[in-house]
Design a protein around this motif. Structure first.
Motif, short mmCIF file in Angstrom:
data_model
loop_
_atom_site.label_atom_id
_atom_site.label_comp_id
_atom_site.label_asym_id
_atom_site.label_seq_id
_atom_site.Cartn_x
_atom_site.Cartn_y
_atom_site.Cartn_z
N ASP A 122 8.02 7.63 2.05
CA ASP A 122 8.48 8.59 3.05
C ASP A 122 8.44 9.97 2.40
O ASP A 122 9.13 10.21 1.40
CB ASP A 122 9.90 8.24 3.49
CG ASP A 122 10.42 9.15 4.60
OD1 ASP A 122 9.91 10.28 4.75
OD2 ASP A 122 11.37 8.74 5.30
N ALA A 123 7.64 10.89 2.94
CA ALA A 123 7.49 12.21 2.33
C ALA A 123 8.79 13.00 2.35
O ALA A 123 9.01 13.87 1.51
CB ALA A 123 6.39 13.00 3.03
N ALA A 124 9.68 12.70 3.31
CA ALA A 124 10.92 13.46 3.44
C ALA A 124 12.01 12.97 2.51
O ALA A 124 12.87 13.75 2.07
CB ALA A 124 11.42 13.39 4.89
N THR A 125 12.01 11.66 2.16
CA THR A 125 13.09 11.10 1.34
C THR A 125 12.61 10.57 0.01
O THR A 125 13.43 10.27 -0.86
CB THR A 125 13.79 9.95 2.09
OG1 THR A 125 12.85 8.87 2.25
CG2 THR A 125 14.27 10.41 3.46
N ALA A 126 11.28 10.43 -0.16
CA ALA A 126 10.68 9.87 -1.37
C ALA A 126 10.96 8.38 -1.54
O ALA A 126 10.73 7.81 -2.61
CB ALA A 126 11.12 10.64 -2.62
N GLU A 127 11.45 7.71 -0.49
CA GLU A 127 11.69 6.28 -0.58
C GLU A 127 10.42 5.49 -0.33
O GLU A 127 9.57 5.87 0.48
CB GLU A 127 12.75 5.87 0.44
CG GLU A 127 14.13 6.46 0.16
CD GLU A 127 15.16 5.88 1.12
OE1 GLU A 127 15.44 4.66 1.01
OE2 GLU A 127 15.65 6.62 1.97
N VAL A 128 10.29 4.38 -1.02
CA VAL A 128 9.14 3.50 -0.83
C VAL A 128 9.30 2.76 0.50
O VAL A 128 10.30 2.07 0.72
CB VAL A 128 9.02 2.48 -1.98
CG1 VAL A 128 7.90 1.50 -1.69
CG2 VAL A 128 8.78 3.20 -3.31
N LEU A 129 8.33 2.90 1.37
CA LEU A 129 8.35 2.21 2.66
C LEU A 129 7.54 0.92 2.61
O LEU A 129 7.89 -0.07 3.24
CB LEU A 129 7.77 3.12 3.75
CG LEU A 129 8.47 4.45 4.01
CD1 LEU A 129 7.76 5.21 5.12
CD2 LEU A 129 9.94 4.23 4.38
N GLN A 130 6.42 0.97 1.89
CA GLN A 130 5.54 -0.20 1.84
C GLN A 130 4.92 -0.34 0.45
O GLN A 130 4.61 0.67 -0.20
CB GLN A 130 4.39 -0.06 2.86
CG GLN A 130 4.77 -0.34 4.29
CD GLN A 130 5.08 -1.81 4.53
OE1 GLN A 130 6.22 -2.16 4.79
NE2 GLN A 130 4.08 -2.66 4.45
N ARG A 131 4.72 -1.60 0.03
CA ARG A 131 3.91 -1.92 -1.14
C ARG A 131 2.86 -2.90 -0.65
O ARG A 131 3.08 -4.12 -0.66
CB ARG A 131 4.78 -2.53 -2.24
CG ARG A 131 5.80 -1.56 -2.85
CD ARG A 131 6.86 -2.28 -3.62
NE ARG A 131 7.64 -3.15 -2.72
CZ ARG A 131 8.54 -4.03 -3.15
NH1 ARG A 131 8.78 -4.18 -4.43
NH2 ARG A 131 9.19 -4.78 -2.29
N LEU A 132 1.76 -2.35 -0.18
CA LEU A 132 0.74 -3.19 0.45
C LEU A 132 0.14 -4.16 -0.57
O LEU A 132 -0.33 -3.76 -1.63
CB LEU A 132 -0.35 -2.30 1.04
CG LEU A 132 0.10 -1.35 2.16
CD1 LEU A 132 -1.05 -0.47 2.61
CD2 LEU A 132 0.67 -2.12 3.34
N GLY A 133 0.16 -5.44 -0.19
CA GLY A 133 -0.34 -6.49 -1.06
C GLY A 133 0.73 -7.19 -1.86
O GLY A 133 0.45 -8.17 -2.54
#
Length: 585
Positions: A525-536
């Motif tokens: 998330d560009a606004a919070t820097a939280e990881v939303l997805q780890r594809l794979g």
């Protein structure tokens, strides 16, 4: 300066995360985007004078509807659009009718002189005739005689068809107007003035009809109609449809439905060694181009995963193919040409239009050592390159001429781009710095130096207000360009070895996407820097080795990645599959 604000992502989900996932759930898969008919220039030639005139006419119509009168006049003067001339004279038309009905012949004559009529003299003769007849009826014979000799006599031919002028002269000796044969149906001053106004109106209708014959009528609100049609086209042709009819906030960007990729779509196989770079071909992105350590480029069909061309395999044009690994590849916005940067110290241009086996059309030589990065200018007329020799170079893409060399980095240049305005070059280097170069003067105007490792990537958002950088300090950083400082740090991925692991902006610039040495594709998330997805992370479809980069294309609503495992992969949003944070909850 330190690492900047914002959280460092590790897999948790915050309020920002929930908001973005809810937005993504508003998308419904509608199928692959329909292929375009062909090159836009084949549909209509924007250089065609008739097309140009049509565009101006629609703009003038819109301005007229919105009341921008002064702007209309300016455009009319500059573009010489004759069809709007009647707008200048609208007040004259109304004034002429009023003056005729009031018998104000001095004002009538003055306004008629300024009115663009094809039968100008004929109408002026009619006005003088009306004035003359009224003077006769009022028994003002002396004034009538003066008007006859000074005004009507020079226009005598206008009334000669029916011997009208002779009867006008005869009236000077008559007791009443009806005594003259040609004017026996005279109905008086008021009635004849009304008929004169009707005649004038009829003449103006004829003028307008003449314009209509040569110029097709502009349909009401034509410009707005075409704009709405274009937006509907973008919505209907996209891969995903919104569940709710969208409210378009701007016309300055193409519409794309926001999605959060959560699943693997296609794997592209064919390279015989690691794939260090990939890019969508052109803005539409119906094709992919990838570069590999097997010294070749491959062009792929986005939908079916088939390799449609191999570039550099036995190519004999302009010096042939590359003789060393390909570090970077970039496409022109039109998709006609791709450029590749290689370890053989060259940059090569490849023409994708025309023949099935595309030849190398030009080779740029000048760098000493590997060329790590290449990027097209927005105009497609220039490319910028950076490499092992610590230099940034600007080239004319049309002639192959070296235009400028930017010197200032203390180590190899790993990534080069243009800012959205196209007046700056931005470079990232192994010397841990990011530099901004003025395109005209060649001067370094700004330097960022907050990373604690080699800079591997730099990208800018569409507005040019934010810079995203990647570094071998295991972080990607978001910079406020105006303040010249980092405001967020994105973590969780791995980027420490000798490889160029790169990051870029995702959908709406609200996401950050990037590769990782663990083979996963990370979405923050560009606004919070939280990881939303780890594809794979939870499937067998992940890259089995280093994922070098990930790039988003809004027209295709797809994410593409390339890897040391010799493959290219695309990722999409699958409604049937959970998001990464849902699996962790």
């Amino acid at each position: 300066m330190n690492g900047g604000g914002g959280g460092s992502g590790g897999g948790g989900s915050g309020s920002g995360t929930g908001e973005l996932t809810e937005r993504a759930r508003g998308a419904v898969y509608a199928g692959p985007p329909r292929r375009t008919i062909g090159n836009d220039d084949a549909i209509f030639d924007h250089e065609n004078p008739k097309i140009k005139e049509d565009v101006v006419r629609m703009i003038v119509q819109y301005l007229q509807d919105e009341g921008y009168v002064a702007s209309i006049m300016t455009i009319q003067d500059e573009a010489n659009v004759r069809f709007t001339e009647h707008l200048k004279n609208r007040s004259h038309f109304k004034g002429i009718k009023t003056a005729i009905l009031d018998g104000d012949w001095a004002t009538t004559e003055k306004l008629v002189q300024k009115t663009p009529l094809k039968d100008h003299k004929h109408f002026l003769y009619t006005v003088y005739k009306q004035q003359y007849l009224e003077l006769i009826e009022q028994h003002e014979h002396q004034k009538a005689f003066v008007l006859l000799t000074k005004r009507l006599k020079p226009l005598e031919q206008m009334g000669s068809l029916h011997n009208e002028f002779k009867d006008l002269c005869y009236l000077l000796t008559c007791k009443c107007i009806q005594d003259a044969p040609f004017f026996k149906n005279w109905e008086g001053v008021a009635s004849s003035r009304e008929k004169l106004v009707e005649q004038f109106s009829s003449m103006m209708e004829i003028e307008n009809n003449d314009l209509a014959v040569t110029r097709q009528e502009v349909q009401p609100q034509r410009l707005l109609h075409l704009l709405k049609q274009a937006v509907r086209y973008q919505v209907e042709f996209s891969r995903y449809h919104p569940k709710v009819v969208p409210s378009i906030p701007t016309l300055l960007e193409d519409y794309s439905c926001f999605v959060l990729p959560n699943a693997h779509k296609t794997t592209f196989r064919g390279h015989r060694s690691n794939v260090k770079c990939v890019d969508f071909v052109g803005e539409e992105g119906t094709l992919l181009v990838s570069g590999s350590s097997d010294n070749m480029l491959r062009v792929w069909d986005v939908e079916d995963g088939q390799c449609v061309r191999v570039l550099g395999d036995g190519d004999l044009g302009s010096g042939g193919g590359h003789t060393s690994r390909i570090w970077d590849v970039t496409s022109s916005s039109s998709g006609d040409v791709v450029a590749s940067a290689s370890g053989d110290s060259t940059v090569k241009f490849w023409n994708l239009r025309g023949t099935t086996k595309s030849a190398c059309s030009a080779t740029l030589s000048g760098h000493e050592g590997d060329v790590y990065s290449v990027k097209f200018h927005q105009s497609n007329n220039y490319v910028v390159t950076g490499g092992y020799d610590k230099t940034v170079r600007l080239w004319d893409a049309r002639t192959g001429a070296l235009l400028r060399t930017f010197i200032g980095h203390n180590s190899a240049v790993s990534r080069v781009i243009f800012n959205p305005l196209g007046n700056l070059v931005i470079s990232g280097s192994k010397d841990y710095t990011i530099k901004f170069w003025d395109l005209v003067s060649g001067v370094c105007v700004k330097t960022y130096s907050s990373h604690f490792g080699e800079v591997t990537s730099v990208e800018m958002n569409k507005a040019g207000s934010l810079l995203l950088s990647g570094s071998k300090d295991n972080s990607n950083r978001l910079w406020d360009v105006r303040l010249a400082r980092p405001i967020r740090r994105f973590k969780g991925h791995q980027n420490t070895s000798k490889n160029f692991v790169r990051a870029s902006f995702g959908p709406d610039d609200s996401l950050v996407v990037g590769g990782s040495e663990d083979g996963l594709i990370y979405i923050w998330d560009a606004a919070t820097a939280e990881v939303l997805q780890r594809l794979g992370a939870h499937s067998n479809d992940s890259h089995s080795d280093i994922a070098y980069r990930a790039i988003w294309n809004p027209h295709q609503s797809l994410l593409v990645s390339c890897s040391h495992d010799c493959t290219v992969k695309t990722w999409w949003y699958d409604q049937q599959q959970a998001w990464d944070q849902d699996d962790d909850s």
